[in-house]
Design a protein around this motif. Sequence first.
Motif, mmCIF file in Angstrom:
data_model
loop_
_atom_site.group_PDB
_atom_site.id
_atom_site.type_symbol
_atom_site.label_atom_id
_atom_site.label_comp_id
_atom_site.label_asym_id
_atom_site.label_seq_id
_atom_site.Cartn_x
_atom_site.Cartn_y
_atom_site.Cartn_z
ATOM 1 N N SER A 63 0.948 -1.204 0.019
ATOM 2 C CA SER A 63 -0.070 0.060 0.133
ATOM 3 C C SER A 63 0.985 1.168 -0.175
ATOM 4 C CB SER A 63 -0.913 -0.011 1.228
ATOM 5 O OG SER A 63 -1.919 -1.081 1.259
ATOM 6 N N VAL A 64 1.946 1.484 0.817
ATOM 7 C CA VAL A 64 2.786 2.477 1.025
ATOM 8 C C VAL A 64 3.549 2.627 -0.096
ATOM 9 C CG1 VAL A 64 2.608 2.713 3.677
ATOM 10 C CG2 VAL A 64 4.419 1.505 2.415
ATOM 11 N N ARG A 65 4.164 1.497 -0.710
ATOM 12 C CA ARG A 65 4.892 1.500 -2.017
ATOM 13 C C ARG A 65 4.122 1.971 -3.229
ATOM 14 N NH1 ARG A 65 6.739 2.606 -5.513
ATOM 15 N NH2 ARG A 65 8.280 1.764 -7.093
ATOM 16 N N SER A 66 2.650 1.826 -3.275
ATOM 17 C CA SER A 66 1.731 2.180 -4.431
ATOM 18 C C SER A 66 1.628 3.763 -4.374
ATOM 19 C CB SER A 66 0.575 1.393 -4.251
ATOM 20 O OG SER A 66 -0.158 1.685 -3.223
ATOM 21 N N GLU A 67 1.516 4.219 -3.022
ATOM 22 C CA GLU A 67 1.534 5.625 -2.816
ATOM 23 C C GLU A 67 2.803 6.582 -3.268
ATOM 24 O OE1 GLU A 67 -1.253 7.036 -2.458
ATOM 25 O OE2 GLU A 67 -2.416 5.744 -1.319
ATOM 26 N N ALA A 68 3.786 6.068 -3.521
ATOM 27 C CA ALA A 68 5.337 6.624 -3.479
ATOM 28 C C ALA A 68 5.503 6.869 -5.171
ATOM 29 C CB ALA A 68 6.371 5.897 -2.913
ATOM 30 N N LEU A 69 6.264 7.939 -5.275
ATOM 31 C CA LEU A 69 6.615 7.975 -6.645
ATOM 32 C C LEU A 69 7.753 7.096 -7.109
ATOM 33 C CD1 LEU A 69 7.523 11.831 -6.207
ATOM 34 C CD2 LEU A 69 5.450 10.854 -7.400
ATOM 35 N N PRO A 70 7.822 6.844 -8.633
ATOM 36 C CA PRO A 70 8.603 5.986 -9.022
ATOM 37 C C PRO A 70 10.150 6.481 -8.747
ATOM 38 C CG PRO A 70 7.200 6.367 -10.694
ATOM 39 C CD PRO A 70 6.897 7.404 -9.617
ATOM 40 N N ARG A 71 11.115 5.467 -9.141
ATOM 41 C CA ARG A 71 12.566 5.880 -8.560
ATOM 42 C C ARG A 71 12.990 7.131 -9.146
ATOM 43 N NH1 ARG A 71 17.213 1.372 -8.795
ATOM 44 N NH2 ARG A 71 19.216 2.604 -8.132
ATOM 45 N N ARG A 72 13.131 7.321 -10.472
ATOM 46 C CA ARG A 72 13.629 8.325 -11.397
ATOM 47 C C ARG A 72 12.851 9.815 -10.648
ATOM 48 N NH1 ARG A 72 14.225 8.024 -17.415
ATOM 49 N NH2 ARG A 72 15.337 6.122 -16.628
ATOM 50 N N GLN A 73 11.402 9.722 -10.575
ATOM 51 C CA GLN A 73 10.763 10.882 -10.208
ATOM 52 C C GLN A 73 11.111 11.341 -8.656
ATOM 53 O OE1 GLN A 73 6.930 9.599 -12.200
ATOM 54 N NE2 GLN A 73 6.720 11.582 -11.300
ATOM 55 N N SER A 74 11.368 10.071 -7.994
ATOM 56 C CA SER A 74 11.831 10.487 -6.421
ATOM 57 C C SER A 74 13.050 11.140 -6.385
ATOM 58 C CB SER A 74 11.750 9.101 -5.751
ATOM 59 O OG SER A 74 10.574 8.593 -5.553
ATOM 60 N N VAL A 75 14.079 10.728 -7.166
ATOM 61 C CA VAL A 75 15.547 11.370 -7.283
ATOM 62 C C VAL A 75 15.369 12.706 -7.516
ATOM 63 C CG1 VAL A 75 17.661 11.229 -8.285
ATOM 64 C CG2 VAL A 75 16.779 9.225 -7.424
ATOM 65 N N GLU A 76 14.407 13.273 -8.705
ATOM 66 C CA GLU A 76 14.365 14.434 -8.916
ATOM 67 C C GLU A 76 13.599 15.277 -7.890
ATOM 68 O OE1 GLU A 76 15.408 15.781 -11.724
ATOM 69 O OE2 GLU A 76 16.438 13.808 -12.158
ATOM 70 N N LEU A 77 12.546 14.799 -7.215
ATOM 71 C CA LEU A 77 12.132 15.428 -6.214
ATOM 72 C C LEU A 77 13.220 15.674 -4.821
ATOM 73 C CD1 LEU A 77 9.995 16.598 -4.488
ATOM 74 C CD2 LEU A 77 9.202 14.407 -3.662
ATOM 75 N N MET A 78 13.911 14.641 -4.767
ATOM 76 C CA MET A 78 14.872 15.000 -3.547
ATOM 77 C C MET A 78 16.015 15.877 -4.062
ATOM 78 S SD MET A 78 15.866 11.097 -2.159
ATOM 79 C CE MET A 78 16.152 10.177 -3.640
ATOM 80 N N LYS A 79 16.438 15.921 -5.258
ATOM 81 C CA LYS A 79 17.446 17.077 -5.754
ATOM 82 C C LYS A 79 16.591 18.494 -5.709
ATOM 83 C CE LYS A 79 19.884 14.261 -9.107
ATOM 84 N NZ LYS A 79 20.187 13.938 -10.370
ATOM 85 N N ASP A 80 15.155 18.603 -5.884
ATOM 86 C CA ASP A 80 14.752 19.806 -5.635
ATOM 87 C C ASP A 80 14.492 20.207 -4.200
ATOM 88 O OD1 ASP A 80 14.248 19.803 -8.404
ATOM 89 O OD2 ASP A 80 12.056 19.151 -8.364
ATOM 90 N N VAL A 81 14.362 19.545 -3.201
ATOM 91 C CA VAL A 81 14.500 19.653 -2.001
ATOM 92 C C VAL A 81 15.606 20.028 -1.512
ATOM 93 C CG1 VAL A 81 13.771 18.724 0.431
ATOM 94 C CG2 VAL A 81 12.422 18.095 -1.445
#
Length: 267
Positions: free
Chosen positions: A244-262
């Motif tokens: 359930s929690v994994r399905s709510e999360a962004l895919p790997r590449r989008q997650s990395v981009e979000l981390m870079k933005d933050v």
Amino acid sequence: MENEPTAELIRAQLRRLRVRAELSQEEFGRLVHFSGSQVSAVELGHRPLDRFFLARADEVLGTGGLLMSLLKLAERDGQPSWFRPWLEAERQAQQLRTYQPTLVPGLLQTENYARAMIRTDDLITDDEVERRLGVRLDRQSILSDPDRPKYIAVIEESVLRRADEGYRGLMAEQIAHLVECAERPHVDIHIVPTSVTMHVGLVGPFALARGTDGGWVGHLENQLGGVVVDKDEDVAILLSRWESVRSEALPRRQSVELMKDVMTSWS
């Protein structure tokens, strides 16, 4: 808390190796940047075992890392009884999964972030802070071992943004480390964006480890410690929660981009 039999073994080995090297406590102290009286206090057990001291002692005495290896055993044996089974499962895992709604997972923490988090407990001494820090950083070695597990972490975006102005540098460093970790082929980090406001994972953090036999065990943390989950029906619930929690999360590449933005926002 040091495991006393192992700690005494370390002190005995230290004395034996120093004497074999024909060094007095004063001479040895100068080489490891301690006074002779401090060396004596360590050998007699009047002073806690010190990671910096033992690392220098290993170098000076040419032990091949013996004293530090023994210290790691002492720290492992000194872990609370509730945590030891999980440490063993973690070390033997072929795959690790963790969900954290409030903190960067321990296996992904930088030294500075980990120290800051441990220091929030004002009931422990500076020596205990450093001991716990050492244990936490040592645990991270499983991600660089030759037989390292596949490690998948799901983290809330709010974790990356939870800090005041005094922690800007610390958070920028921590998120840069997460980005670096996410670039390793055996590490996946997925971020649940703040736009996802309600989901089952917010009940609390948990971790799962799959052993060499293919079976899973779980771990739940709480304010007083934690508990290993090994009943089939309970493990099945955690595996379902994970999906359930994994399905709510962004895919790997989008997650990395979000981390870079933050990370940029903290820089």
